[in-house]
Design a protein around this motif. Structure first.
Motif, short mmCIF file in Angstrom:
data_model
loop_
_atom_site.label_atom_id
_atom_site.label_comp_id
_atom_site.label_asym_id
_atom_site.label_seq_id
_atom_site.Cartn_x
_atom_site.Cartn_y
_atom_site.Cartn_z
N ALA A 1 0.82 -1.09 0.04
CA ALA A 1 -0.03 0.08 -0.05
C ALA A 1 0.81 1.14 -0.01
O ALA A 1 1.84 1.18 0.86
N PRO B 1 12.41 -5.72 15.92
CA PRO B 1 11.56 -4.80 15.43
C PRO B 1 11.47 -3.36 16.17
O PRO B 1 11.47 -2.30 15.60
N ARG C 1 12.49 0.03 14.10
CA ARG C 1 11.55 1.26 14.72
C ARG C 1 12.31 2.40 15.29
O ARG C 1 11.92 3.57 14.62
N GLN D 1 13.66 4.13 12.07
CA GLN D 1 12.74 5.00 11.68
C GLN D 1 12.37 6.14 12.08
O GLN D 1 12.11 7.32 11.64
N TRP E 1 13.62 -6.16 5.95
CA TRP E 1 12.64 -7.11 6.78
C TRP E 1 12.45 -8.36 5.96
O TRP E 1 12.34 -9.26 6.72
N LEU F 1 -7.64 -3.90 4.42
CA LEU F 1 -6.35 -4.17 4.64
C LEU F 1 -5.78 -2.84 5.16
O LEU F 1 -5.99 -1.74 5.09
N SER G 1 -1.56 -0.91 5.92
CA SER G 1 -0.11 -1.13 5.79
C SER G 1 0.34 -0.94 7.00
O SER G 1 0.09 0.40 7.78
N HIS H 1 2.82 1.01 9.72
CA HIS H 1 3.55 2.13 9.59
C HIS H 1 5.09 1.88 9.83
O HIS H 1 5.81 2.63 9.64
N VAL H 2 5.41 0.79 10.48
CA VAL H 2 6.83 0.41 10.66
C VAL H 2 7.36 -0.42 9.53
O VAL H 2 8.51 -0.12 9.24
N CYS H 3 7.00 -1.53 9.39
CA CYS H 3 7.51 -2.33 8.28
C CYS H 3 6.68 -2.51 6.95
O CYS H 3 7.28 -3.47 6.01
N GLN H 4 5.90 -1.60 6.80
CA GLN H 4 5.20 -1.77 5.74
C GLN H 4 4.31 -2.79 5.11
O GLN H 4 3.79 -2.90 3.98
N LEU H 5 4.01 -3.97 5.97
CA LEU H 5 3.51 -5.37 5.67
C LEU H 5 1.86 -4.97 5.54
O LEU H 5 1.57 -4.37 6.52
N VAL H 6 1.38 -5.40 4.57
CA VAL H 6 -0.14 -5.23 4.48
C VAL H 6 -0.65 -6.41 4.91
O VAL H 6 -0.20 -7.45 4.56
N ARG I 1 4.06 -9.21 11.69
CA ARG I 1 5.50 -9.38 11.28
C ARG I 1 6.22 -8.67 12.65
O ARG I 1 7.17 -9.16 13.21
N CYS I 2 5.94 -7.12 12.97
CA CYS I 2 6.72 -6.43 13.81
C CYS I 2 6.17 -6.04 15.13
O CYS I 2 6.68 -5.71 16.10
N PHE J 1 -5.79 2.14 10.12
CA PHE J 1 -5.93 2.74 9.02
C PHE J 1 -5.48 3.87 8.39
O PHE J 1 -4.85 4.21 7.56
#
Lengths: 210, 212
Positions: free
Chosen positions: A10, A133, A137, A140, A197, B13, B15, B17-22, B36-37, B43
């Motif tokens: 996304a 993680p 973080r 970032q 990642w 869905l 996304s 904000h840390v690892c971009q995984l959807v 994942r993280c 949203f």
């Protein structure tokens, strides 16, 4: 890889849902709707980032230990290190500014360098660092606050301002900061959070199985 | 208009904000975490508009002392001057360092103003659910994000000079009260930029509204 298993992404700027595509080395994918850079394919991302980071860490030490420059007035000589400047401002009752400079010019870049090394060095050796993680973080969150390149420009501006009234002698740290600016830019350009990642995921799964 | 664009949020869905995984987020669950993280999933950044407004209004207020008060005092045997940000730039220009004058002007006057006005414009347009050139507004946001840090320049200059030039009665440089206000403006506008969620610019193009 079939189309079905390819990962969804996304766009972080406009939330457009897309599927990722294989990129040629050195290329980047951008969002067709808002133009944001989605991800890049940096060549040897982990190796290069690690190399630049380790070099930057050494130069960073030099930049903080040696004086940036010194001035001379009728035999009186006064030299300054970055930390010396921070301490001096603290003594001049400008504690908030002193703290701000300390955090943005010293702490943030240092933590950034440590975090990258902590993450990438084990990854390079095929291990997953504990609580990764958290460190991703930290990287970032810190990213906008490390301002070594702004500091470098500040050093140059101060240099010009001083040459009007004083004889200025450039110090070791001045050159260190110049090199550090370049190395940090190179490390930032080759660092690829997406790859990291993915590699962390793969390594973690590989470790869990046997 | 063509068919609505496929938006992650409108398909449930989210996304990370840390690892971009959807990942899919359960609408009924109050709190969801990234598989994942482990980061909290949203949203949209919660309270983004309100927090951004609060930070910007505070910055507008602090911008006044930052420009009205003294940024740097310089004294020597022959002269003594108190400079605000703008008078410092003018002094640099007059003494022939026009290149430096331009750099300092851009970093300490143009960029903070650009940031404040741009964020105000973005917030107002987002609140009115405007559909006016979202691509340009997103680009403006990215510009604000990229140039923000350069305002710190004058703070570094004052720090270095104030620490270096303390040679007894020969010469002194002191940081003035404006430095504190100006530093606060830089930090607050940086937080405001981070707080703003650019996806809000694009949401009015969809039929639904997204929260949290």
């Amino acid at each position: 890889m079939t189309d079905h298993t390819r990962q969804l992404i996304a766009c972080h700027d406009c939330d457009l849902l897309q599927r990722d595509i294989q990129l040629n080395p050195g290329c980047y994918a951008s969002c067709p709707r808002c133009g944001a850079v989605l991800y890049r394919n940096a060549t040897d991302s982990v190796d290069r980032t690690l190399a630049y980071t380790l070099a930057a860490a050494m130069v960073f030490l030099g930049a903080n230990v040696f004086p940036i420059f010194s001035i001379e007035v009728q035999g009186d000589r006064s030299a300054i290190t970055l930390f010396g400047a921070v301490l001096s401002l603290w003594d001049q009752h400008m504690k908030s500014i002193s703290l701000l400079v300390f955090l943005t010019a010293m702490v943030a870049p240092a933590v950034e360098l440590i975090s990258i090394t902590y993450l990438l060095l084990p990854l390079k050796l095929g291990k997953v660092p504990p609580s990764y993680p958290l460190f991703m973080r930290v990287l970032q969150v810190l990213q906008p606050w490390g301002m070594v390149e702004v500091l470098m420009l500040g050093v140059l501006v101060s240099l010009v301002k001083l040459t009007n009234n004083f004889r200025v002698i450039p110090g070791m740290a001045l050159w260190s900061f110049a090199v550090l600016t370049l190395l940090l830019a190179a490390a930032a350009a080759s660092f690829n959070a997406r790859d990291v990642w993915a590699q962390l995921d793969a390594t973690w799964q590989g470790q869990a199985k046997p | 208009m063509t068919a609505p664009a496929p938006i992650a949020a409108s398909r449930g869905l989210c996304s990370c904000h840390v690892c971009q995984l959807v990942s899919r987020r359960d609408q009924r669950a109050q709190v969801a975490h990234c598989p994942r993280c482990g980061a909290r999933l949203h949203f949209r950044r919660p309270g983004s508009v309100q927090r951004c407004w609060a930070l910007i209004i505070a910055s507008y207020i602090l911008y006044i002392p930052a420009n009205a008060l003294v940024m740097m005092e310089t004294g020597s045997l022959i002269s003594y001057r108190k400079d605000t940000i703008v008078s410092g730039v003018v002094h640099l220009w007059r003494t022939g360092s026009w290149m430096i004058a331009v750099i300092v002007f851009v970093a300490s006057v143009a960029i903070p103003l650009l940031k404040l006005f741009s964020l105000t414009l973005l917030l107002i347009s987002v609140q009115r659910r405007s559909t006016w050139s979202p691509r340009q507004r997103t680009r403006l946001y990215r510009l604000v994000e990229a140039v923000g840090r350069w305002s710190m320049l004058d703070i570094y200059v004052v720090t270095l000079l104030a620490a270096l030039v303390q040679l007894g009665s020969m010469a002194t440089v002191k940081a003035g009260p404006a430095a504190v206000a100006f530093g606060a403006v830089v930090v607050l506008t940086m937080f405001a930029t981070m707080e703003f969620d650019p996806r809000l610019i694009w949401d009015p193009l969809q039929k639904e509204e997204f929260h949290d």
